[in-house]
Design a protein around this motif. Structure first.
Motif, PDB file in Angstrom:
ATOM      1  N   LEU A 150      -0.605  -7.952  -2.567  1.00 31.93           N
ATOM      2  CA  LEU A 150      -1.733  -7.473  -1.547  1.00 31.93           C
ATOM      3  C   LEU A 150      -2.084  -8.477  -0.391  1.00 31.93           C
ATOM      4  CD1 LEU A 150      -4.229  -5.523  -3.999  1.00 31.93           C
ATOM      5  CD2 LEU A 150      -2.797  -4.594  -2.356  1.00 31.93           C
TER       6      LEU A 150
ATOM      7  N   LEU B  79       3.746   1.838  -1.260  1.00 33.69           N
ATOM      8  CA  LEU B  79       3.897   1.816  -2.843  1.00 33.69           C
ATOM      9  C   LEU B  79       3.035   2.573  -3.522  1.00 33.69           C
ATOM     10  CD1 LEU B  79       6.292   1.521  -5.152  1.00 33.69           C
ATOM     11  CD2 LEU B  79       4.892  -0.806  -5.465  1.00 33.69           C
ATOM     12  N   LEU B  80       1.874   1.914  -3.547  1.00 34.70           N
ATOM     13  CA  LEU B  80       0.699   2.311  -4.124  1.00 34.70           C
ATOM     14  C   LEU B  80       0.485   3.885  -4.085  1.00 34.70           C
ATOM     15  CD1 LEU B  80      -1.507  -0.888  -4.215  1.00 34.70           C
ATOM     16  CD2 LEU B  80      -0.543   0.092  -6.330  1.00 34.70           C
TER      17      LEU B  80
ATOM     18  N   ALA C 129       2.692  13.926 -12.410  1.00 37.59           N
ATOM     19  CA  ALA C 129       3.573  13.432 -13.320  1.00 37.59           C
ATOM     20  C   ALA C 129       4.391  14.620 -14.208  1.00 37.59           C
ATOM     21  CB  ALA C 129       3.316  12.611 -14.276  1.00 37.59           C
TER      22      ALA C 129
ATOM     23  N   LEU D 214       2.907   5.891  -5.670  1.00 35.77           N
ATOM     24  CA  LEU D 214       2.801   5.798  -7.266  1.00 35.77           C
ATOM     25  C   LEU D 214       1.643   6.797  -7.538  1.00 35.77           C
ATOM     26  CD1 LEU D 214       3.422   2.189  -8.349  1.00 35.77           C
ATOM     27  CD2 LEU D 214       4.929   4.211  -8.626  1.00 35.77           C
ATOM     28  N   LYS D 215       0.655   6.546  -6.762  1.00 32.12           N
ATOM     29  CA  LYS D 215      -0.653   7.542  -7.049  1.00 32.12           C
ATOM     30  C   LYS D 215      -0.345   9.058  -6.806  1.00 32.12           C
ATOM     31  CE  LYS D 215      -5.338   8.252  -5.249  1.00 32.12           C
ATOM     32  NZ  LYS D 215      -6.381   8.205  -4.177  1.00 32.12           N
TER      33      LYS D 215
ATOM     34  N   LEU E  14      -9.371   2.128  -3.694  1.00 31.58           N
ATOM     35  CA  LEU E  14      -7.942   2.542  -4.337  1.00 31.58           C
ATOM     36  C   LEU E  14      -7.658   2.685  -5.562  1.00 31.58           C
ATOM     37  CD1 LEU E  14      -5.277   3.597  -2.669  1.00 31.58           C
ATOM     38  CD2 LEU E  14      -4.941   1.164  -2.532  1.00 31.58           C
TER      39      LEU E  14
ATOM     40  N   GLU F 173      -4.629  -6.427   4.943  1.00 29.05           N
ATOM     41  CA  GLU F 173      -4.333  -4.954   4.543  1.00 29.05           C
ATOM     42  C   GLU F 173      -5.425  -3.997   3.964  1.00 29.05           C
ATOM     43  OE1 GLU F 173      -0.475  -2.385   3.254  1.00 29.05           O
ATOM     44  OE2 GLU F 173      -0.717  -4.724   2.635  1.00 29.05           O
TER      45      GLU F 173
ATOM     46  N   HIS G 168       9.106   6.918 -20.123  1.00 29.73           N
ATOM     47  CA  HIS G 168      10.669   6.896 -19.859  1.00 29.73           C
ATOM     48  C   HIS G 168      11.632   6.078 -20.704  1.00 29.73           C
ATOM     49  CE1 HIS G 168      14.325   7.060 -17.525  1.00 29.73           C
ATOM     50  NE2 HIS G 168      14.286   6.008 -17.123  1.00 29.73           N
TER      51      HIS G 168
ATOM     52  N   ILE H 297      -3.654   2.854 -10.693  1.00 32.34           N
ATOM     53  CA  ILE H 297      -2.493   3.494 -10.251  1.00 32.34           C
ATOM     54  C   ILE H 297      -1.340   2.981 -11.067  1.00 32.34           C
ATOM     55  CG2 ILE H 297      -0.825   3.763  -8.499  1.00 32.34           C
ATOM     56  CD1 ILE H 297      -3.085   3.867  -6.616  1.00 32.34           C
TER      57      ILE H 297
ATOM     58  N   MET I 137       5.690  -4.392 -10.832  1.00 36.81           N
ATOM     59  CA  MET I 137       6.251  -3.415 -10.453  1.00 36.81           C
ATOM     60  C   MET I 137       7.427  -3.679  -9.430  1.00 36.81           C
ATOM     61  SD  MET I 137       5.136  -0.657 -11.868  1.00 36.81           S
ATOM     62  CE  MET I 137       5.605   0.759 -10.842  1.00 36.81           C
TER      63      MET I 137
ATOM     64  N   MET J   7      10.360   4.618 -14.001  1.00 39.55           N
ATOM     65  CA  MET J   7       9.348   5.826 -14.441  1.00 39.55           C
ATOM     66  C   MET J   7      10.236   7.097 -15.037  1.00 39.55           C
ATOM     67  SD  MET J   7       6.542   5.351 -11.716  1.00 39.55           S
ATOM     68  CE  MET J   7       5.624   6.733 -11.984  1.00 39.55           C
TER      69      MET J   7
ATOM     70  N   GLN K 296       3.946   6.017 -17.542  1.00 38.65           N
ATOM     71  CA  GLN K 296       5.325   6.760 -17.157  1.00 38.65           C
ATOM     72  C   GLN K 296       6.456   5.858 -17.514  1.00 38.65           C
ATOM     73  OE1 GLN K 296       5.288   9.770 -14.236  1.00 38.65           O
ATOM     74  NE2 GLN K 296       3.176   9.083 -13.286  1.00 38.65           N
ATOM     75  N   VAL K 297       6.348   4.662 -17.072  1.00 37.23           N
ATOM     76  CA  VAL K 297       7.681   3.641 -17.335  1.00 37.23           C
ATOM     77  C   VAL K 297       8.021   3.612 -19.109  1.00 37.23           C
ATOM     78  CG1 VAL K 297       8.433   1.172 -17.260  1.00 37.23           C
ATOM     79  CG2 VAL K 297       7.188   2.365 -15.195  1.00 37.23           C
TER      80      VAL K 297
ATOM     81  N   SER L 119      10.752   1.418  -8.669  1.00 37.68           N
ATOM     82  CA  SER L 119       9.559   1.966  -9.483  1.00 37.68           C
ATOM     83  C   SER L 119       9.951   3.370  -9.979  1.00 37.68           C
ATOM     84  CB  SER L 119       8.047   1.880  -8.700  1.00 37.68           C
ATOM     85  OG  SER L 119       7.930   0.543  -8.185  1.00 37.68           O
TER      86      SER L 119
ATOM     87  N   VAL M  14       2.677  10.191  -7.465  1.00 33.62           N
ATOM     88  CA  VAL M  14       3.709  10.814  -8.399  1.00 33.62           C
ATOM     89  C   VAL M  14       2.645  10.896  -9.569  1.00 33.62           C
ATOM     90  CG1 VAL M  14       5.276   9.700  -9.871  1.00 33.62           C
ATOM     91  CG2 VAL M  14       5.477   9.472  -7.313  1.00 33.62           C
ATOM     92  N   ASN M  15       1.940   9.827 -10.150  1.00 29.08           N
ATOM     93  CA  ASN M  15       1.094   9.898 -11.165  1.00 29.08           C
ATOM     94  C   ASN M  15       0.311  11.134 -11.207  1.00 29.08           C
ATOM     95  OD1 ASN M  15       2.009   7.309 -11.852  1.00 29.08           O
ATOM     96  ND2 ASN M  15       0.303   6.259 -10.956  1.00 29.08           N
TER      97      ASN M  15
ATOM     98  N   ASP N 238      -1.162   3.665 -14.693  1.00 28.73           N
ATOM     99  CA  ASP N 238      -0.864   5.132 -14.909  1.00 28.73           C
ATOM    100  C   ASP N 238       0.901   5.176 -14.763  1.00 28.73           C
ATOM    101  OD1 ASP N 238      -3.136   6.166 -15.542  1.00 28.73           O
ATOM    102  OD2 ASP N 238      -3.158   7.209 -13.638  1.00 28.73           O
ATOM    103  N   SER N 239       1.341   4.216 -13.720  1.00 28.06           N
ATOM    104  CA  SER N 239       2.793   4.510 -13.711  1.00 28.06           C
ATOM    105  C   SER N 239       3.289   3.719 -14.880  1.00 28.06           C
ATOM    106  CB  SER N 239       3.038   3.528 -12.369  1.00 28.06           C
ATOM    107  OG  SER N 239       2.655   4.186 -11.328  1.00 28.06           O
TER     108      SER N 239
ATOM    109  N   SER O 265       1.055  -1.240  -0.016  1.00 31.13           N
ATOM    110  CA  SER O 265      -0.031   0.043  -0.164  1.00 31.13           C
ATOM    111  C   SER O 265       0.868   1.281   0.020  1.00 31.13           C
ATOM    112  CB  SER O 265      -0.786   0.143   1.385  1.00 31.13           C
ATOM    113  OG  SER O 265      -0.166   0.139   2.416  1.00 31.13           O
TER     114      SER O 265
END
Lengths: 85, 833
Positions: free
Chosen positions: B46, A17-18, A28, A21-22, B59, B50, B75, B64, B41, A58, B71-72, A54, A24-25, B67-68, A15
């Motif tokens: 998960l 990380l997510l 961006a 990332l959220k 979430l 949690e 890049h 997410i 990633m 990116m 960007q990867v 990650s 960052v996205n 989207d990442s 979580s």
């Protein structure tokens, strides 16, 4: 340059990380243009691996520094300058 | 619809169960995909505890991650573009690199090559790929090693210098590893060193060449640093200055500069410090301390516009300098010798042009060296025949033809530039070079004008000398005769009455005889200039009588200014009379139209340094002044020279004799003259303050008290003996006669032994063919040291007369003598102890 801090202490991977990332996205373009820099405070050790890896993939610059009881992970666009990692 | 409404509770339950089951499956699926994405990633899956399903949906991790990913990808795309750019850059560098580059696989087959390789090794890149490089590049056999094979084996870069197709390469092979770390490729770079090596070789050869020059040069070469330290020197430098090569690094140029070279020090310093460049001369000092004179050039060395030192090249000119000095001094010596030589010297070249003319030649020809140089010898050296006056051919021509030394035949007359003539003798000799070729002539000539004149004078003088001998001889006999005449007149007068005519005649005869006596004295002094026989005398009468005698018969008269209180003087009356006579004769001749001669005398006390040539003391000054034509200024200094005369009739002896007589009296004579106004002679004679009355020169007979005593008279002349005998008897003396010295000595001995010795002996100085007075007196004194002798002579030139006392005589009587003179002298001698 704007610095935005995120306190994600208490969260663990994936979580943390997510969350990172959220954020960052969401910023961006500003990150890439060097207008903003994100700073995450975490107490999860895994996060110090997963987030930098990650973010690097990116195309961001990442700097991890250890502080008292936590880590600070700074993320910035390539055009920005970060203290040497 | 009814059906729908009619659905049973069971149906609903069943449907609900099915729906729940499907939802669970769907959530399950979402979790699985999310985990799948998360693992991409690189993070952990998960955990159910949690995230519950609802939070998961909320979430939206897929979104997410997706989207990442965008960007990867973005890049990655950017990276790919950068890589492509980098690749293109590398390819361009690879292609355009200035060195050949080969990429090989591990089997050394060509994978890629650049354009330079194609140029270097003439390889067609279209066909070269895949072929072993050695086939195309180095053509070595497969077993041998090369940098590429070494790099593959060692895994490290290897390099080697190789010559390929006659060109030099530095070859560098670098292995490239794949991901597994094993060597997959080798990159080889060929750097072409040919140009550089050729340039180096060229430079090396050039350096060697210059090093040869540097080392083998006989000149001294040195390179100095900016601090004047010596950096490099050549062999000649070391050898000349006596240093070893290993000593050089510690040396400064100031160790080598000679300290004596005070001038060159600062100058050299300015050169070695780079302020000044150029050629100059200086002095070095060897290690042993010897002086070396050098001449050379120094120039500054600049690097990048900065002064870093100097380089100098010097030549040892010590020997040259020494020889130069030697030659210069020799040349100077020769020049001085030539210039100062007593003969005239002229050298010519073979074109007969004057090269050198010395001082004497300048004077004789009237041509200065500067004017004569380059002129034809015939322009400068004119000679005419002594007898005919015709122009004579120049002897230089004959020497140039015959190459033999040529003497001038007879004497010639050299006509100088101003027309004056000199009598010369000359000779000409050829100047030959070392090959005996004639390169010029040297003409030597001598002015013999004076020599000729001298020869003539000598002849004249010899003539006069023989005349003098003749005159002396005559005078001797004449004096004896005169002695008899005077004596007999004296005797005659004694027997006549003073007032009688006979007495007066005899008196006149006596005066004339006195003049005759003076004439013989003059004749004797003219001939030989005899030593003065000095006696105390009053000079006024002597001057008056002589002057009157000298002007007799001339239209000139004398005026006297002779004070009564004039001091007396020790003089030879005959000689001083001669002096007055000469001056008076000169004055008479200077006034042919007649006139007055002023003669005066006075007493003067000369102070020290007041008159040249005279000691301080009392003098009689006698002045003889005429108003005649005077003597030209040029002649004034020469008039006292023997044989100098301006008169056609003169013998040139008058003033010379005068001068000689005055000098013998320790006096001096001076002259003043101005042409047209007259001449004045000044004579100074030492005065005697002796108050004794000098013997009366008067010829009058004054009877004396009768004397007593015995006299022995020696004279070879019978007339003299007879006359003197009568006079001596009249005076009261007993007299015996001897004819010569031996007779006199014999008689003296006999008289002495018989106890009747002679009181006085009168000895004639000159006895023809017998023993004279001079020899006789010595023996006489040997017999009787107390013997008193008077020397008598008419020939007053003998030194015995002047120094009679030294020779042992007690007195002197000069023939012809009067009765009074003889009486006075006898009294004086007999009264002396």
């Amino acid at each position: 340059m704007e610095i935005i801090d995120f306190d994600i202490r208490g969260q663990i991977c994936p979580s943390s990380l997510l969350v990172a990332l959220k954020e960052v996205n969401a910023r961006a373009d500003n990150l890439r243009q060097g207008k903003v820099k994100l700073r995450f405070i975490t107490d999860n050790r895994d996060a110090t691996t997963t987030i930098p890896e990650s973010a690097s993939n990116m195309g961001y610059l990442v700097l991890v520094t250890k502080q008292e009881g936590c880590y600070i992970i700074e993320i910035a666009g390539k055009k920005s300058s970060l203290p040497a990692a | 619809m009814k059906t729908e409404k009619n659905k049973s509770h069971e149906d609903l339950l069943r449907e609900n169960q099915e729906l729940r089951k499907k939802y669970a499956l769907a959530t399950q699926y979402i979790r699985q995909k999310v985990n799948q994405l998360l693992s991409v990633m690189g993070t952990s899956p998960l955990r159910a505890e949690e995230l519950d399903d609802e939070t998961l949906i909320e979430l939206d991790p897929i979104s997410i991650v997706s989207d990442s990913f965008v960007q990867v990808l973005r890049h990655l795309k950017e990276m790919n573009e950068e890589l492509k750019d980098a690749h293109d850059e590398i390819a361009a560098i690879f292609e355009s690199a200035g060195m050949g580059i080969l990429v090989l696989d591990r089997d050394l087959r060509i994978l890629a090559s650049n354009k330079k390789i194609e140029d270097q090794f003439q390889i067609d890149r279209g066909t070269s790929a895949g072929r072993p490089c050695r086939e195309l590049i180095c053509h070595r056999d497969a077993a041998s090693k090369c940098p590429a094979s070494n790099a593959v084996e060692s895994g490290r870069s290897c390099q080697q210098d190789l010559v390929l197709d006659e060109r030099h390469y530095h070859v560098l092979a670098t292995p490239l590893r794949d991901k597994q770390g094993s060597i997959a490729r080798v990159v080889i770079v060929y750097m072409d060193l040919t140009e550089r090596i050729l340039a180096q070789e060229k430079l090396k050869k050039s350096e060697e060449r210059y090093r040869d020059l540097f080392e083998n040069s006989t000149d001294l070469i040195q390179v100095l640093g900016a601090d004047s330290s010596i950096r490099y020197v050549n062999r000649a430098w070391l050898d000349t200055l006596g240093y070893r090569e290993e000593e050089v690094p510690g040396l400064s140029i100031f160790d080598v500069l000679h300290p004596e070279c005070a001038d060159c020090g600062p100058e050299f310093k300015s050169v070695v410090c780079g302020y000044k460049e150029g050629r100059f001369e200086t002095t070095f000092r060897t290690k042993a301390g010897d002086k070396i004179i050098v001449e050379g050039n120094v120039s500054a060395i600049n690097e990048d516009g900065k002064f870093v030192g100097t380089q100098g090249i010097f030549r040892d000119i010590t020997e040259r300098k020494r020889v130069e000095v030697l030659i210069a001094s020799e040349r100077e010596q020769l020049a001085v010798t030539l210039r100062s030589i007593g003969d005239g010297v002229i050298t010519t070249d073979i074109q007969r042009n004057v090269v050198l003319i010395n001082k004497v030649a300048e004077r004789l020809t009237g041509w200065k060296q500067s004017d004569a140089r380059g002129k034809a010898i015939t322009d400068v050296f004119h000679i005419v025949d002594e007898l005919t006056g015709e122009l004579r051919t120049c002897p230089v021509d004959r020497v140039l033809e015959t190459r033999l030394v040529c003497e001038l035949e007879g004497d010639a007359i050299l006509v100088s530039r101003d027309g004056s003539t000199r009598l010369i003798t000359d000779s000409v000799a050829p100047i030959l070079d070392k090959n005996s070729s004639i390169v010029g002539t040297v003409l030597v000539f001598r002015d013999i004008t004076d020599r000729k004149k001298l020869e003539e004078r000598i002849i004249k003088s010899e003539k006069i000398e023989s005349l003098g001998v003749l005159a002396g001889g005559i005078a001797h006999d004449f004096n004896n005769l005169l002695n008899a005449i005077v004596g007999n007149i004296n005797i005659g007068r004694k027997f006549t009455m003073p007032d009688s005519e006979v007495h007066k005649s005899l008196e006149r005869a006596e005066k004339a005889s006195a003049k005759a006596k003076e004439l013989t004295q003059q004749l004797l002094t003219f001939s030989k200039g005899g030593a003065p026989v000095k006696k105390l005398a009053a000079i006024a009468d002597l001057i008056r009588d002589t002057a009157d005698f000298g002007t007799r018969g001339a239209s000139v008269r004398c005026e006297f200014s002779l004070p009564d209180d004039l001091w007396h003087a020790e003089i030879d009356e005959g000689q001083i009379s001669q002096v007055i006579n000469n001056l008076v004769i000169n004055a008479v001749q200077a006034m042919p139209q007649g006139g007055v001669i002023h003669i005066s005398a006075r007493n003067v006390a000369v102070k020290p340094m007041e008159l040249q040539e005279l000691k301080a003391g009392n003098y009689l000054e006698i002045i003889v002044q005429d108003h005649g034509r005077g003597i030209p200024r040029d002649y004034l200094s020469r008039i006292f020279e023997p044989y100098f005369t301006t008169k056609d009739s003169g013998n040139g002896l008058g003033l010379a004799t005068t001068y000689s007589i005055i000098k013998k009296h320790d006096g001096t004579i001076d002259v003043e003259s101005s042409p047209g106004a007259g001449t004045t002679f000044y004579i100074y004679l030492p005065a005697s303050l002796d108050n004794a009355r000098p013997s009366d020169r008067g010829a009058m007979f004054v009877p004396h008290e009768k004397a007593t005593g015995s006299v022995l008279l020696m004279d070879d002349d019978s007339i003299v003996r007879e006359t003197a005998g009568v006079i001596l008897n009249l005076l009261g003396y007993k007299v015996d006669f001897a004819l010569d010295g031996n007779g006199a000595l014999e008689m003296y001995k006999q008289a002495k032994n018989s106890n009747s010795p002679y009181d006085v002996v009168i000895l004639d100085l000159t006895i023809r063919g017998g023993k004279g007075g001079k020899d006789t007196i010595k023996e006489l004194l040997a017999i009787d040291p107390n013997a008193k002798a008077i020397v008598s002579s008419g020939y007053s030139n003998d030194a015995v007369l002047a120094n009679y006392a030294v020779n042992g005589f007690a007195g002197i009587i000069v023939k012809p003598y009067t009765m009074d003179e003889l009486g006075d002298e006898l009294r004086r001698v007999l009264s002396s102890k």
